[in-house]
Design a protein around this motif. Sequence first.
Motif, PDB file in Angstrom:
ATOM      1  N   THR A 127     117.055  83.238  34.071  1.00  0.00           N
ATOM      2  CA  THR A 127     117.353  83.209  35.504  1.00  0.00           C
ATOM      3  C   THR A 127     118.112  81.932  35.864  1.00  0.00           C
ATOM      4  OG1 THR A 127     115.438  84.585  36.031  1.00  0.00           O
ATOM      5  CG2 THR A 127     116.311  83.208  37.806  1.00  0.00           C
ATOM      6  N   LEU A 128     117.692  80.811  35.312  1.00  0.00           N
ATOM      7  CA  LEU A 128     118.388  79.551  35.602  1.00  0.00           C
ATOM      8  C   LEU A 128     119.847  79.603  35.185  1.00  0.00           C
ATOM      9  CD1 LEU A 128     115.639  76.945  34.669  1.00  0.00           C
ATOM     10  CD2 LEU A 128     116.506  77.498  36.963  1.00  0.00           C
ATOM     11  N   LEU A 169     123.083  84.141  41.568  1.00  0.00           N
ATOM     12  CA  LEU A 169     121.979  84.522  42.458  1.00  0.00           C
ATOM     13  C   LEU A 169     122.122  83.844  43.812  1.00  0.00           C
ATOM     14  CD1 LEU A 169     118.963  84.236  40.008  1.00  0.00           C
ATOM     15  CD2 LEU A 169     119.869  86.352  40.983  1.00  0.00           C
ATOM     16  N   THR A 170     122.458  82.565  43.799  1.00  0.00           N
ATOM     17  CA  THR A 170     122.576  81.803  45.037  1.00  0.00           C
ATOM     18  C   THR A 170     123.699  82.349  45.911  1.00  0.00           C
ATOM     19  OG1 THR A 170     121.720  79.835  43.934  1.00  0.00           O
ATOM     20  CG2 THR A 170     122.878  79.492  46.011  1.00  0.00           C
ATOM     21  N   ASP A 171     124.824  82.701  45.309  1.00  0.00           N
ATOM     22  CA  ASP A 171     125.929  83.268  46.091  1.00  0.00           C
ATOM     23  C   ASP A 171     125.496  84.567  46.783  1.00  0.00           C
ATOM     24  OD1 ASP A 171     127.548  81.168  45.340  1.00  0.00           O
ATOM     25  OD2 ASP A 171     128.641  82.322  43.807  1.00  0.00           O
ATOM     26  N   LEU A 172     124.799  85.437  46.067  1.00  0.00           N
ATOM     27  CA  LEU A 172     124.335  86.678  46.676  1.00  0.00           C
ATOM     28  C   LEU A 172     123.283  86.389  47.747  1.00  0.00           C
ATOM     29  CD1 LEU A 172     124.272  89.729  46.948  1.00  0.00           C
ATOM     30  CD2 LEU A 172     122.691  89.804  44.988  1.00  0.00           C
ATOM     31  N   SER A 194     118.364  77.873  53.591  1.00  0.00           N
ATOM     32  CA  SER A 194     119.592  77.164  53.232  1.00  0.00           C
ATOM     33  C   SER A 194     119.867  77.278  51.736  1.00  0.00           C
ATOM     34  CB  SER A 194     119.497  75.684  53.620  1.00  0.00           C
ATOM     35  OG  SER A 194     118.625  75.004  52.722  1.00  0.00           O
ATOM     36  N   ARG A 195     121.109  77.039  51.366  1.00  0.00           N
ATOM     37  CA  ARG A 195     121.526  77.079  49.960  1.00  0.00           C
ATOM     38  C   ARG A 195     120.700  76.089  49.128  1.00  0.00           C
ATOM     39  NH1 ARG A 195     125.999  79.080  48.239  1.00  0.00           N
ATOM     40  NH2 ARG A 195     126.559  78.785  46.077  1.00  0.00           N
ATOM     41  N   ASP A 196     120.620  74.844  49.610  1.00  0.00           N
ATOM     42  CA  ASP A 196     119.891  73.816  48.857  1.00  0.00           C
ATOM     43  C   ASP A 196     118.418  74.163  48.713  1.00  0.00           C
ATOM     44  OD1 ASP A 196     122.227  72.373  48.512  1.00  0.00           O
ATOM     45  OD2 ASP A 196     121.795  70.952  50.137  1.00  0.00           O
ATOM     46  N   ALA A 197     117.807  74.683  49.772  1.00  0.00           N
ATOM     47  CA  ALA A 197     116.385  75.041  49.703  1.00  0.00           C
ATOM     48  C   ALA A 197     116.155  76.169  48.699  1.00  0.00           C
ATOM     49  CB  ALA A 197     115.869  75.433  51.081  1.00  0.00           C
ATOM     50  N   PHE A 198     117.043  77.172  48.697  1.00  0.00           N
ATOM     51  CA  PHE A 198     116.909  78.273  47.745  1.00  0.00           C
ATOM     52  C   PHE A 198     117.026  77.761  46.311  1.00  0.00           C
ATOM     53  CE2 PHE A 198     118.835  81.523  45.012  1.00  0.00           C
ATOM     54  CZ  PHE A 198     117.847  82.486  45.060  1.00  0.00           C
ATOM     55  N   ILE A 199     118.026  76.937  46.052  1.00  0.00           N
ATOM     56  CA  ILE A 199     118.229  76.410  44.694  1.00  0.00           C
ATOM     57  C   ILE A 199     117.024  75.581  44.261  1.00  0.00           C
ATOM     58  CG2 ILE A 199     119.605  74.789  43.317  1.00  0.00           C
ATOM     59  CD1 ILE A 199     122.064  75.811  44.942  1.00  0.00           C
ATOM     60  N   ALA A 205     112.314  75.399  40.627  1.00  0.00           N
ATOM     61  CA  ALA A 205     110.899  75.090  40.371  1.00  0.00           C
ATOM     62  C   ALA A 205     110.114  76.353  40.002  1.00  0.00           C
ATOM     63  CB  ALA A 205     110.287  74.422  41.603  1.00  0.00           C
ATOM     64  N   GLN A 206     110.373  77.441  40.692  1.00  0.00           N
ATOM     65  CA  GLN A 206     109.633  78.678  40.440  1.00  0.00           C
ATOM     66  C   GLN A 206     109.942  79.243  39.056  1.00  0.00           C
ATOM     67  OE1 GLN A 206     111.043  80.597  43.959  1.00  0.00           O
ATOM     68  NE2 GLN A 206     109.298  79.931  45.195  1.00  0.00           N
ATOM     69  N   CYS A 207     111.160  79.083  38.590  1.00  0.00           N
ATOM     70  CA  CYS A 207     111.529  79.577  37.255  1.00  0.00           C
ATOM     71  C   CYS A 207     110.699  78.922  36.151  1.00  0.00           C
ATOM     72  CB  CYS A 207     113.007  79.320  36.978  1.00  0.00           C
ATOM     73  SG  CYS A 207     114.113  80.453  37.826  1.00  0.00           S
TER      74      CYS A 207
END
Length: 172
Positions: A14-15, A21-24, A40-45, A50-52
Amino acid sequence: MTGAVYERLDGDATLKMLDELTDLYMAIHNQPEHDFPMYSRDAFIERTMAQCQRDGFELVALRLDDRLIGFSFGLRFEAGKWWSDIEPPPAVVLEATKFAVIELDVHEDFRRRGLGKALMDQLLTDRPEPYATLAATVGGSAHAMYLRWGWRVAGRFTDGEPVMDALVTDLS
Protein backbone atom coordinates in the motif's frame (compact mmCIF):
# COMPACT_ATOMS: atom_id res chain seq x y z
CA MET A 1 -18.66 -4.65 -13.65
CA THR A 2 -16.83 -6.15 -16.61
CA GLY A 3 -13.10 -5.60 -16.47
CA ALA A 4 -13.05 -4.71 -12.77
CA VAL A 5 -10.03 -6.14 -10.95
CA TYR A 6 -9.78 -6.32 -7.15
CA GLU A 7 -6.31 -6.49 -5.61
CA ARG A 8 -5.62 -7.29 -1.94
CA LEU A 9 -2.51 -5.56 -0.51
CA ASP A 10 -0.62 -5.46 2.77
CA GLY A 11 0.83 -2.32 4.32
CA ASP A 12 4.16 -2.39 2.46
CA ALA A 13 2.47 -2.74 -0.94
CA THR A 14 0.00 0.00 0.00
CA LEU A 15 2.81 2.42 0.83
CA LYS A 16 4.27 1.85 -2.65
CA MET A 17 1.04 3.16 -4.20
CA LEU A 18 0.36 5.90 -1.63
CA ASP A 19 0.64 8.72 -4.20
CA GLU A 20 -1.98 7.08 -6.42
CA LEU A 21 -4.28 6.43 -3.44
CA THR A 22 -3.86 10.01 -2.25
CA ASP A 23 -4.73 11.45 -5.66
CA LEU A 24 -7.95 9.43 -5.77
CA TYR A 25 -8.75 10.26 -2.13
CA MET A 26 -8.38 13.98 -2.81
CA ALA A 27 -10.53 13.80 -5.97
CA ILE A 28 -13.27 12.10 -3.95
CA HIS A 29 -13.04 14.30 -0.85
CA ASN A 30 -12.85 17.63 -2.68
CA GLN A 31 -16.42 18.43 -1.59
CA PRO A 32 -17.82 21.12 0.75
CA GLU A 33 -19.03 18.42 3.18
CA HIS A 34 -15.38 17.35 3.57
CA ASP A 35 -14.06 20.80 4.43
CA PHE A 36 -12.41 19.63 7.65
CA PRO A 37 -8.68 19.27 8.44
CA MET A 38 -9.00 15.48 8.74
CA TYR A 39 -9.75 15.29 4.98
CA SER A 40 -6.65 17.22 3.91
CA ARG A 41 -3.96 15.66 1.71
CA ASP A 42 -1.33 15.85 4.47
CA ALA A 43 -3.66 14.35 7.08
CA PHE A 44 -4.56 11.44 4.78
CA ILE A 45 -0.90 10.71 3.99
CA GLU A 46 0.21 10.95 7.63
CA ARG A 47 -2.50 8.69 9.04
CA THR A 48 -2.33 6.19 6.17
CA MET A 49 1.44 5.83 6.52
CA ALA A 50 0.97 5.08 10.22
CA GLN A 51 -1.96 2.72 9.66
CA CYS A 52 -0.04 0.71 7.05
CA GLN A 53 2.41 -0.22 9.80
CA ARG A 54 -0.30 -1.55 12.13
CA ASP A 55 -0.99 -5.22 12.73
CA GLY A 56 -3.73 -6.63 10.54
CA PHE A 57 -3.68 -3.78 7.98
CA GLU A 58 -5.17 -4.72 4.63
CA LEU A 59 -6.26 -2.78 1.53
CA VAL A 60 -8.39 -3.82 -1.42
CA ALA A 61 -7.87 -1.74 -4.55
CA LEU A 62 -10.35 -1.68 -7.42
CA ARG A 63 -9.07 -1.03 -10.92
CA LEU A 64 -10.86 -0.73 -14.21
CA ASP A 65 -8.60 -0.90 -17.26
CA ASP A 66 -5.58 -0.36 -14.97
CA ARG A 67 -7.14 2.85 -13.57
CA LEU A 68 -7.60 3.00 -9.79
CA ILE A 69 -11.28 3.79 -9.27
CA GLY A 70 -11.74 2.75 -5.65
CA PHE A 71 -10.18 1.33 -2.53
CA SER A 72 -11.02 0.24 0.96
CA PHE A 73 -8.74 -0.50 3.86
CA GLY A 74 -8.67 -1.19 7.54
CA LEU A 75 -6.80 -2.79 10.39
CA ARG A 76 -7.32 -4.98 13.41
CA PHE A 77 -8.48 -3.70 16.79
CA GLU A 78 -7.41 -6.18 19.45
CA ALA A 79 -9.87 -7.27 22.13
CA GLY A 80 -10.51 -4.37 24.49
CA LYS A 81 -9.55 -1.69 21.94
CA TRP A 82 -12.15 0.79 20.73
CA TRP A 83 -12.24 4.19 19.07
CA SER A 84 -11.00 7.22 21.05
CA ASP A 85 -13.46 9.84 22.32
CA ILE A 86 -16.45 7.51 22.45
CA GLU A 87 -18.23 5.37 24.98
CA PRO A 88 -17.34 1.67 24.66
CA PRO A 89 -19.71 -0.64 22.77
CA PRO A 90 -21.49 -3.58 24.41
CA ALA A 91 -19.05 -5.91 26.16
CA VAL A 92 -19.51 -8.69 23.59
CA VAL A 93 -18.11 -6.34 20.91
CA LEU A 94 -15.47 -4.65 23.08
CA GLU A 95 -14.06 -7.95 24.33
CA ALA A 96 -13.68 -9.37 20.80
CA THR A 97 -11.11 -8.55 18.15
CA LYS A 98 -12.58 -6.27 15.52
CA PHE A 99 -11.64 -5.16 12.02
CA ALA A 100 -11.78 -1.37 11.80
CA VAL A 101 -12.65 -0.16 8.30
CA ILE A 102 -10.81 3.11 7.88
CA GLU A 103 -11.59 4.01 4.26
CA LEU A 104 -14.10 3.08 1.58
CA ASP A 105 -13.71 5.33 -1.45
CA VAL A 106 -15.08 5.03 -4.99
CA HIS A 107 -14.57 7.67 -7.67
CA GLU A 108 -17.85 9.51 -8.23
CA ASP A 109 -17.99 8.50 -11.91
CA PHE A 110 -18.37 4.88 -10.80
CA ARG A 111 -20.84 5.21 -7.92
CA ARG A 112 -24.31 3.69 -7.73
CA ARG A 113 -23.12 0.53 -9.48
CA GLY A 114 -22.61 -1.63 -6.40
CA LEU A 115 -18.84 -1.15 -6.42
CA GLY A 116 -18.65 0.27 -2.90
CA LYS A 117 -20.53 -2.72 -1.53
CA ALA A 118 -18.35 -5.07 -3.59
CA LEU A 119 -15.19 -3.38 -2.24
CA MET A 120 -16.45 -3.68 1.33
CA ASP A 121 -17.39 -7.32 0.78
CA GLN A 122 -13.94 -8.05 -0.67
CA LEU A 123 -12.27 -6.38 2.31
CA LEU A 124 -14.35 -8.17 4.95
CA THR A 125 -14.62 -11.63 3.38
CA ASP A 126 -12.71 -14.29 5.30
CA ARG A 127 -11.71 -11.91 8.10
CA PRO A 128 -11.04 -13.84 11.33
CA GLU A 129 -12.55 -11.12 13.54
CA PRO A 130 -16.19 -11.60 14.58
CA TYR A 131 -17.03 -7.88 14.16
CA ALA A 132 -16.16 -4.95 11.95
CA THR A 133 -16.45 -1.31 12.92
CA LEU A 134 -16.13 2.02 11.15
CA ALA A 135 -16.73 5.73 11.71
CA ALA A 136 -19.22 7.58 9.52
CA THR A 137 -20.26 11.23 9.40
CA VAL A 138 -23.75 11.71 10.80
CA GLY A 139 -26.14 12.88 8.10
CA GLY A 140 -23.76 11.96 5.28
CA SER A 141 -24.67 9.73 2.37
CA ALA A 142 -22.14 7.09 3.47
CA HIS A 143 -23.75 6.88 6.93
CA ALA A 144 -27.14 6.15 5.38
CA MET A 145 -25.56 3.65 2.99
CA TYR A 146 -23.93 1.70 5.83
CA LEU A 147 -27.21 1.55 7.72
CA ARG A 148 -28.90 0.16 4.57
CA TRP A 149 -26.17 -2.48 4.41
CA GLY A 150 -27.03 -3.62 7.94
CA TRP A 151 -24.43 -1.79 10.04
CA ARG A 152 -25.75 -0.47 13.36
CA VAL A 153 -24.84 2.54 15.48
CA ALA A 154 -22.66 1.63 18.45
CA GLY A 155 -22.09 5.18 19.71
CA ARG A 156 -21.34 8.78 18.82
CA PHE A 157 -17.93 10.38 19.01
CA THR A 158 -17.93 13.06 21.69
CA ASP A 159 -15.20 15.29 20.33
CA GLY A 160 -14.34 16.91 17.04
CA GLU A 161 -15.92 17.85 13.77
CA PRO A 162 -17.59 16.50 11.79
CA VAL A 163 -19.98 14.68 14.12
CA MET A 164 -19.49 10.95 13.59
CA ASP A 165 -21.02 7.67 14.70
CA ALA A 166 -19.16 4.43 15.31
CA LEU A 167 -20.96 1.67 13.44
CA VAL A 168 -20.57 -2.09 13.87
CA THR A 169 -21.56 -5.22 11.96
CA ASP A 170 -21.24 -8.94 12.59
CA LEU A 171 -18.77 -10.83 10.41
CA SER A 172 -19.45 -14.34 11.69
